[in-house]
Design a protein around this motif. Structure first.
Motif, PDB file in Angstrom:
ATOM      1  N   SER A 266      89.996  63.365  23.758  1.00 41.85           N
ATOM      2  CA  SER A 266      89.616  62.009  23.368  1.00 41.85           C
ATOM      3  C   SER A 266      89.132  61.201  24.570  1.00 41.85           C
ATOM      4  N   ASP A 326      88.569  70.636  16.884  1.00 43.07           N
ATOM      5  CA  ASP A 326      87.849  69.375  17.047  1.00 43.07           C
ATOM      6  C   ASP A 326      86.914  69.492  18.241  1.00 43.07           C
ATOM      7  N   ASP A 328      84.661  66.794  18.706  1.00 43.15           N
ATOM      8  CA  ASP A 328      84.251  65.414  18.938  1.00 43.15           C
ATOM      9  C   ASP A 328      85.183  64.739  19.921  1.00 43.15           C
ATOM     10  N   ASN A 330      85.442  61.467  19.991  1.00 40.66           N
ATOM     11  CA  ASN A 330      85.862  60.209  19.375  1.00 40.66           C
ATOM     12  C   ASN A 330      87.270  60.386  18.803  1.00 40.66           C
ATOM     13  N   GLU A 332      88.779  58.707  16.718  1.00 39.08           N
ATOM     14  CA  GLU A 332      88.884  58.281  15.333  1.00 39.08           C
ATOM     15  C   GLU A 332      88.353  59.307  14.344  1.00 39.08           C
ATOM     16  N   THR A 333      87.713  60.361  14.820  1.00 32.46           N
ATOM     17  CA  THR A 333      87.136  61.383  13.937  1.00 32.46           C
ATOM     18  C   THR A 333      87.566  62.766  14.381  1.00 32.46           C
ATOM     19  N   VAL A 334      87.522  63.701  13.424  1.00 27.63           N
ATOM     20  CA  VAL A 334      87.844  65.106  13.697  1.00 27.63           C
ATOM     21  C   VAL A 334      86.703  65.952  13.136  1.00 27.63           C
ATOM     22  N   ASN A 335      86.045  66.697  14.025  1.00 28.34           N
ATOM     23  CA  ASN A 335      84.910  67.532  13.630  1.00 28.34           C
ATOM     24  C   ASN A 335      85.118  68.940  14.172  1.00 28.34           C
ATOM     25  N   TYR A 377      78.781  72.393  14.440  1.00 27.85           N
ATOM     26  CA  TYR A 377      79.807  71.827  13.582  1.00 27.85           C
ATOM     27  C   TYR A 377      79.847  72.606  12.266  1.00 27.85           C
TER      28      TYR A 377
END
Length: 434
Positions: A266, A326, A328, A330, A332-335, A377
């Protein structure tokens, strides 16, 4: 009676004269044999030194410059019953160890071992030394990176006036790596290696134009430490060194992703613009590994050319695809998705000079070429990561010094020649041979 006494005296005189003549003949023969013996011993010694020098050249060892062998005294062997006689040649000053020749096979072997040490220390750093049963190596390396980038956000009006924001980004990284290595020789052709690194990293992020002001600079420091990626490898000696061909060693290794991967870490957002676009963000922690399995295949060659040692290597590193929960940054997001690092090729060449049995100096150039990495992704096609390709060229200077019979100090300075290489690096190694 008088006549008989005279005949006896005459016979005794004749026998005495005959004996004296025999003694003189034997002395002359003995003197000739002693002269021949001295010449043969001298020739044997000269021939022995020539054989030792040739053997040292074949084995990649260097003997000191040869000097003329002294004349050998012509005294008879111990226990001989021959009468005393003049010597053929008086002996010169007896040989002294280290004056340029060996006076005995033991001294010659000692000279070969002394010359061999510097060569082996150089080979240990280039490829491997196969006659060392177990070597434990502790090393400490420091790398310094400093990258500056000018960022323009806006447009050019009237082909001359820039309207927008000008920001200067600077990233400074200091990495300290401790590596423990164990090298075990199974036989004269195969050596196994284990490398366990521990990495500590500090990175300073600076960004100009903070808050929309060209004169404002924002700065944030991040830290990270932990075990890096563990490597297990093996060295196989295909060809031993000969007068025409170099020693050739194959290397095959596997690197496991035991360190902290750089994906999914993060980032802390420090500044956004009016539209919510992130202007300045830094990672919350530093990675210590690549996050993927890798294999390495390389070839190293070493050739001794008195008084220099020539060496070179080239190889290929293949990275396997790996999936992560993950990708990403960010929080706040999980990719989730996959990562495929680019293929890498490395090569290098240099020369080392063994000054004596303890010290050697090496000069070399090394380079590593890496292709672009790709990410994907879940449910989307592969995308190449712009700027992930690299060309890291280094100029290296190294000094090897034997501290004792079992311990060696290796120091090296690397100077980066390309933007992707460290600005400079310092390496200190202490191999201990059991």
């Amino acid at each position: 009676m008088a006549a008989e006494a005279a005949e006896a005296a005459e016979a005794a005189a004749t026998v005495d004269a005959q004996d004296q003549a025999d003694v003189r003949a034997l002395l002359a023969e003995l003197e000739a044999l002693k002269g021949s013996y001295a010449q043969e011993v001298r020739r044997l010694r000269e021939l022995d030194m020539r054989v030792q020098a040739l053997q040292a050249r074949v084995d990649g060892k260097t003997l000191p410059r040869q000097q003329a062998a002294p004349a050998v005294a012509s005294s008879p062997p111990v226990g001989s019953a021959a009468p005393a006689a003049p010597t053929v040649a008086a002996p010169t000053t007896p040989p002294v160890a280290g004056e340029g020749y060996a006076s005995s096979p033991a001294e010659a072997a000692e000279a070969r071992e002394a010359a061999k040490r510097s060569v082996e220390d150089v080979k240990q750093q280039v490829a491997a030394v196969f006659d060392r049963r177990l070597t434990l190596e502790n090393s400490l390396s420091y790398n310094r990176y400093d990258r500056k980038q000018l960022t323009l956000t806006g447009f050019l009006a009237l082909d001359a006036i820039f309207l927008g924001n000008i920001a200067i980004e600077n990233v400074e990284s200091d990495t300290l790596t401790y590596n423990f290595a164990a090298r075990y020789g199974l036989n004269p052709r195969l050596t196994l290696n284990l490398d366990v690194p521990y990495i500590a990293r500090k990175t300073v992020y600076q960004k100009g134009g903070a808050g929309g002001s060209a004169g404002a600079v924002a700065q944030e420091d991040t830290y990270g430490h932990g075990f890096g990626d563990l490597t297990v490898s093996g060295n196989y000696r295909m060809f031993m060194e000969s007068p025409r061909w170099p020693e050739t060693v194959l290397t095959l290794g596997v690197t496991a992703p035991t360190g902290r991967e750089p994906y999914g870490i993060s980032w802390e957002v420090l500044e956004r613009d009016d539209d919510g676009f992130i202007r300045f963000a830094v990672p919350e922690k530093e990675p210590t590994g690549n996050g993927v399995w890798q294999t390495n295949f390389g070839v190293s060659v070493v050739k001794t050319a008195d008084p220099a040692i020539l060496f070179g290597n080239f190889g290929y590193i293949h990275s396997f695809r790996n999936s992560f929960d993950d990708l990403d940054n960010n929080p706040e997001t999980v990719n989730p998705g996959d990562v495929q690092l680019g293929r890498s090729f490395y090569f290098g060449a240099g020369v080392a000079f063994a000054f004596n049995e303890r010290t050697s100096l090496s000069i070399s150039y090394s380079d590593k070429l890496s292709a672009r990495a790709r990410t994907r992704y879940d449910g989307q096609p592969w995308n190449k990561i712009i700027g992930s390709d690299a060309n890291a060229g280094m100029f290296n200077l190294g000094v090897t010094y034997a501290l004792s019979q079992h311990t060696t100090l290796v120091s090296a300075l690397g100077i980066g020649l390309t933007p992707d290489a460290p600005d400079f690096s310092l390496v200190f190694k202490v191999p201990y041979m059991l």
